[in-house]
Design an enzyme around this catalytic site. Structure first.
Site, short mmCIF file in Angstrom:
data_model
loop_
_atom_site.label_atom_id
_atom_site.label_comp_id
_atom_site.label_asym_id
_atom_site.label_seq_id
_atom_site.Cartn_x
_atom_site.Cartn_y
_atom_site.Cartn_z
N ILE A 100 -63.47 5.69 -63.30
CA ILE A 100 -64.15 4.46 -63.71
C ILE A 100 -65.40 4.88 -64.47
O ILE A 100 -66.16 5.73 -63.99
CB ILE A 100 -64.51 3.60 -62.49
CG1 ILE A 100 -63.23 3.33 -61.71
CG2 ILE A 100 -65.28 2.35 -62.90
CD1 ILE A 100 -62.95 1.92 -61.35
N LEU A 101 -65.60 4.31 -65.64
CA LEU A 101 -66.72 4.72 -66.48
C LEU A 101 -67.92 3.81 -66.25
O LEU A 101 -67.77 2.62 -65.97
CB LEU A 101 -66.28 4.66 -67.95
CG LEU A 101 -65.12 5.61 -68.25
CD1 LEU A 101 -64.43 5.24 -69.55
CD2 LEU A 101 -65.61 7.05 -68.28
N HIS A 117 -52.98 0.76 -70.74
CA HIS A 117 -52.82 0.36 -69.35
C HIS A 117 -51.36 -0.01 -69.12
O HIS A 117 -50.77 -0.74 -69.93
CB HIS A 117 -53.74 -0.83 -69.04
CG HIS A 117 -53.67 -1.26 -67.61
ND1 HIS A 117 -54.31 -0.57 -66.60
CD2 HIS A 117 -53.01 -2.28 -67.01
CE1 HIS A 117 -54.05 -1.16 -65.44
NE2 HIS A 117 -53.26 -2.21 -65.66
N ASP A 153 -60.21 -2.98 -67.57
CA ASP A 153 -58.90 -3.44 -68.03
C ASP A 153 -58.91 -4.85 -68.63
O ASP A 153 -57.92 -5.58 -68.53
CB ASP A 153 -57.86 -3.39 -66.88
CG ASP A 153 -57.63 -1.98 -66.36
OD1 ASP A 153 -57.80 -1.03 -67.14
OD2 ASP A 153 -57.30 -1.84 -65.17
C1 GRF Z 1 -49.84 6.03 -68.28
O1 GRF Z 1 -48.91 5.21 -67.64
C2 GRF Z 1 -51.01 5.21 -68.72
O2 GRF Z 1 -50.70 3.91 -69.10
C3 GRF Z 1 -51.86 5.18 -67.48
O3 GRF Z 1 -51.72 6.46 -66.90
C4 GRF Z 1 -50.47 7.02 -67.32
C5 GRF Z 1 -50.80 8.32 -67.98
O4 GRF Z 1 -49.68 9.10 -68.26
N1 GRF Z 1 -53.22 4.81 -67.80
P1 GRF Z 1 -49.83 10.40 -69.17
O5 GRF Z 1 -50.91 11.28 -68.55
O6 GRF Z 1 -50.19 9.98 -70.55
O7 GRF Z 1 -48.51 11.09 -69.10
#
Ligand code: GRF
Length: 197
Positions: A100-101, A117, A153
């Protein structure tokens, strides 16, 4: 003098498959030549993220800023910002970055910070999105590329992809179906945004 590129800095924590999809699209579509952009660095907060090794294999510069080395979120974010700003980024891309930023970090990169997301926002912000979509009886699920704002989000949406939720789906089978769409829409949305910067 060398050419000035729009630098992209990608932040990861895990497997880095979205990072790799971005890197491959940048190569395949010649982002340097077409939108004047290049991936300047991939930064992880976890030494054990397999995405870091993958980034090295792809020939990308990498850096590690371990959150465990810092006493507070603010101290970690300050170190992370220093590592990012060393590359004068036009765009900072969160790709499975699981921290969390702070509001200060988000404000510093306002307008040049994006995230993907794994849900159809504004539904299912936060974690465990796929299981929650299955439990709710959703017939479709998906992923959202959005600007990052202080509200987790909730930033303005840049792109979405929709997939069906199938009978017998588990969180894992649904996640895999969504992830393959993430790999399609994230590079596309980033490229379109770079074109406007
Ligand atoms: C993805 O599902 C993304 O939407 C979420 O975390 C996952 C990351 O996967 N925020 P990766 O590290 O890109 O394979």
């Amino acid at each position: 003098m060398g050419r000035e590129y729009k630098n992209i800095v990608i932040l990861i924590s895990g497997s880095g498959s979205n990072m790799a999809a971005l890197a491959r699209a940048a190569e395949r579509e010649d982002w340097a030549g077409t939108v004047g952009a290049r991936i300047a660095a991939v930064i992880s907060n976890r030494a054990d993220s397999t995405g870091l090794a993958l980034a090295r294999e792809l020939g990308l510069p990498t850096a590690l800023v371990p959150h465990k080395d810092y006493d507070s979120r603010e101290a970690f974010d300050a170190a992370l910002m220093a590592a990012i700003d060393a590359h004068s980024p036009a765009l900072v891309v969160l790709a499975g970055f699981m921290r969390i930023l702070t509001p200060g970090f988000v404000a510093h990169y306002a307008g040049r910070l994006v995230n993907i997301h794994p849900s159809l926002l504004p539904a299912f912000t936060g974690l465990n999105t796929h299981q929650r979509a299955i439990d709710a009886g959703c017939k479709v699920a998906g992923a959202t590329v959005h600007h990052v704002t202080a509200d987790l989000d909730h930033g303005p949406i840049l792109a979405q992809a929709v997939v069906p939720v199938l009978p017998g789906d588990t969180a894992d089978t649904l996640a895999a179906r969504v992830l393959s769409q993430e790999h399609r829409i994230y590079p596309q949305a980033v490229r379109e945004l770079l074109d406007t910067l």
